[in-house]
Write an enzyme that holds these catalytic residues in place. Structure first.
Site, PDB file in Angstrom:
ATOM      1  N   GLU A 177      -9.536  -1.873   5.657  1.00 60.56           N
ATOM      2  CA  GLU A 177     -10.155  -1.540   6.928  1.00 60.56           C
ATOM      3  C   GLU A 177     -11.425  -2.373   7.137  1.00 60.56           C
ATOM      4  O   GLU A 177     -11.944  -2.967   6.182  1.00 60.56           O
ATOM      5  CB  GLU A 177     -10.495  -0.042   6.943  1.00 60.56           C
ATOM      6  CG  GLU A 177      -9.289   0.876   6.727  1.00 60.56           C
ATOM      7  CD  GLU A 177      -8.352   0.932   7.945  1.00 60.56           C
ATOM      8  OE1 GLU A 177      -8.199  -0.068   8.662  1.00 60.56           O
ATOM      9  OE2 GLU A 177      -7.766   2.027   8.165  1.00 60.56           O
ATOM     10  N   ASP A 219      -7.277  -2.635  14.435  1.00 66.14           N
ATOM     11  CA  ASP A 219      -8.662  -2.905  14.024  1.00 66.14           C
ATOM     12  C   ASP A 219      -8.760  -4.173  13.164  1.00 66.14           C
ATOM     13  O   ASP A 219      -9.785  -4.438  12.555  1.00 66.14           O
ATOM     14  CB  ASP A 219      -9.249  -1.694  13.276  1.00 66.14           C
ATOM     15  CG  ASP A 219      -8.491  -1.351  11.998  1.00 66.14           C
ATOM     16  OD1 ASP A 219      -7.557  -2.104  11.622  1.00 66.14           O
ATOM     17  OD2 ASP A 219      -8.826  -0.334  11.358  1.00 66.14           O
ATOM     18  N   ASP A 253       0.812  -1.219   0.000  1.00 71.91           N
ATOM     19  CA  ASP A 253       0.000   0.000   0.000  1.00 71.91           C
ATOM     20  C   ASP A 253       0.846   1.271   0.000  1.00 71.91           C
ATOM     21  O   ASP A 253       2.068   1.211   0.179  1.00 71.91           O
ATOM     22  CB  ASP A 253      -0.972   0.005   1.197  1.00 71.91           C
ATOM     23  CG  ASP A 253      -0.304  -0.457   2.503  1.00 71.91           C
ATOM     24  OD1 ASP A 253       0.937  -0.369   2.610  1.00 71.91           O
ATOM     25  OD2 ASP A 253      -1.017  -0.902   3.403  1.00 71.91           O
ATOM     26  N   HIS A 311      -7.010  -4.931  10.459  1.00 72.93           N
ATOM     27  CA  HIS A 311      -6.803  -4.784   9.015  1.00 72.93           C
ATOM     28  C   HIS A 311      -5.529  -5.479   8.546  1.00 72.93           C
ATOM     29  O   HIS A 311      -4.578  -5.640   9.309  1.00 72.93           O
ATOM     30  CB  HIS A 311      -6.811  -3.304   8.584  1.00 72.93           C
ATOM     31  CG  HIS A 311      -5.630  -2.492   9.034  1.00 72.93           C
ATOM     32  ND1 HIS A 311      -5.730  -1.140   9.319  1.00 72.93           N
ATOM     33  CD2 HIS A 311      -4.336  -2.797   9.237  1.00 72.93           C
ATOM     34  CE1 HIS A 311      -4.552  -0.674   9.664  1.00 72.93           C
ATOM     35  NE2 HIS A 311      -3.675  -1.663   9.635  1.00 72.93           N
TER      36      HIS A 311
HETATM   37  P1  PGA Z   1       2.519  -1.460  12.614  1.00 74.37           P
HETATM   38  O1  PGA Z   1       1.397  -1.548  11.488  1.00 74.37           O
HETATM   39  O2  PGA Z   1       3.528  -2.513  12.294  1.00 74.37           O
HETATM   40  O3  PGA Z   1       3.062  -0.081  12.502  1.00 74.37           O
HETATM   41  O4  PGA Z   1       1.828  -1.727  13.921  1.00 74.37           O
HETATM   42  C1  PGA Z   1       0.889  -2.765  11.094  1.00 74.37           C
HETATM   43  C2  PGA Z   1      -0.306  -2.560  10.184  1.00 74.37           C
HETATM   44  O5  PGA Z   1      -1.078  -1.610  10.399  1.00 74.37           O
HETATM   45  O6  PGA Z   1      -0.486  -3.372   9.254  1.00 74.37           O
END
Ligand code: PGA
Length: 266
Positions: free
Chosen positions: A143, A136, A67, A138
Site C-alpha cells: 500500500e 491506490d 499475497d 499498489h
Molecule cells: P483487481 O485487483 O484486479 O481486482 O482490480 C488488482 C490489484 O489490486 O492488484
C-alpha cells in the site's frame, strides 16, 4: 517499460496469457510469480485455453503467489489459495507441491515470511511476475507508503483497498484488515514483470505509475526502476497517459522491425 495498449479487456487477457504461455513453452521449469484479483481471471481463462489447445506441460513449473489475507484458511471462499485452485491450478497439470501461496494462518509471521523469501531464492528466483495494480497504485498489497525495498511481510490494508475488495466479501466489514505480501523489493528482483490493467478506474494509477515520479506513495512506480517490465492495458486504463501516442508508435516500430527481421536475407 514497454506499454502495450489494447482495444479492450479481452485483448489484454489474450496478450497476457500469450506472454505466460510463450515462457512455459520455451522454459518448462519456469518459475512464475502469480497474482489474484478481478483483472487476472480472464488472463487465466485464456492461458488455460491456450495450454489445452497446445498440450502445454505445467508439471515442472513452480509458482509463488504475491499475497494472501491474514486469518483466512486455504478453503475460505475468498482466500487466494482457493482463488488460485479455482481459476488456474485445478485446470492444468500443475504439481501443487510446487505452487506456493503465502499462508494466511501462520502464527509466526516473521519466520514464515523469511521462509517464503528463502523458497523463492531456492527456486532460482522468479522468471516472470504477473501483477495487477490497485486504484491506490499498489502492487501486491504494498500500500502507499510501503518501502520500495520491502520484502515479504505483514501489511495493513488501506480503506480504499478494503472498499475495492468488499465486492468479493459482500461487505467492507468482512474484508480482512491484514495480509501477507511479497515486498516491492521482492517483486523488483524478478527477472521480468508483466502487469495487466483494465478499465477507467485504473487510469489514474496507471498514469502515476508510468509517467509520475518514483515514489513509495505509488508503489507500482518502483517498476520504473526494473529493466524488463511489460504493461498491457486497455484503452480506458490508458486514458490518463499523456504519451500514449508515443507508446503506440513504439509498438508499430517494433512490429515493422519483427517483419523486417523475418524477411529472408537478400
Ligand atoms: P483487481 O485487483 O484486479 O481486482 O482490480 C488488482 C490489484 O489490486 O492488484
Amino acid at each position: 517499460m514497454r506499454v502495450i495498449i489494447q482495444p479492450d479487456a479481452g485483448a489484454v487477457a489474450e496478450k497476457g496469457a500469450k506472454v505466460i504461455a510463450d515462457l512455459v513453452r520455451s522454459k518448462p521449469n519456469a518459475v512464475l510469480g502469480l497474482a489474484t484479483g478481478g483483472t487476472v481471471v480472464r488472463c487465466y481463462e485464456e492461458l488455460i485455453r491456450i495450454a489445452r489447445a497446445e498440450n502445454l506441460d505445467f508439471s515442472q513449473v513452480r509458482t509463488f503467489n504475491l499475497d494472501e489475507y491474514v486469518g483466512l484458511d486455504d478453503d475460505h471462499s475468498q482466500s487466494y489459495h482457493r482463488f488460485m485452485r479455482e481459476h488456474l491450478f485445478n485446470h492444468l497439470n500443475f504439481n501443487l507441491d510446487h505452487c506456493l501461496v503465502p499462508d494466511g494462518m501462520t502464527q509466526d509471521y516473521e519466520a514464515y515470511c523469511d521462509w517464503y523469501e528463502d523458497q523463492i531464492r531456492r527456486a532460482g528466483g522468479i522468471d516472470l511476475q504477473l501483477l495487477g495494480i490497485g486504484r491506490d497504485g499498489h502492487i501486491a498489497f504494498n500500500e502507499p507508503g510501503s518501502s520500495l525495498g520491502s520484502r515479504t511481510r505483514l501489511k495493513t490494508l488501506t480503506q480504499e483497498t478494503i472498499e475495492d475488495n468488499a465486492r468479493f466479501f459482500g461487505s467492507a466489514d468482512a474484508v480482512p484488515r491484514l495480509a501477507i505480501t511479497m515486498g516491492v523489493g521482492t517483486i523488483l528482483e524478478s527477472r521480468r514483470c508483466l502487469m495487466l490493467a483494465t478499465g477507467s478506474s485504473k487510469a489514474a494509477a496507471v498514469g502515476a505509475m508510468v509517467e509520475g515520479p518514483v515514489t513509495a506513495q505509488v508503489t507500482a512506480s518502483a517498476l520504473q526502476l526494473h529493466r524488463d517490465v511489460t504493461l498491457v492495458i486497455d484503452a480506458e486504463a490508458a486514458s490518463w497517459l499523456r504519451r500514449r501516442m508515443y507508446y503506440q508508435q513504439v509498438e508499430e516500430a517494433e512490429r515493422s522491425l519483427t517483419t523486417t527481421r523475418r524477411e529472408p536475407a537478400r
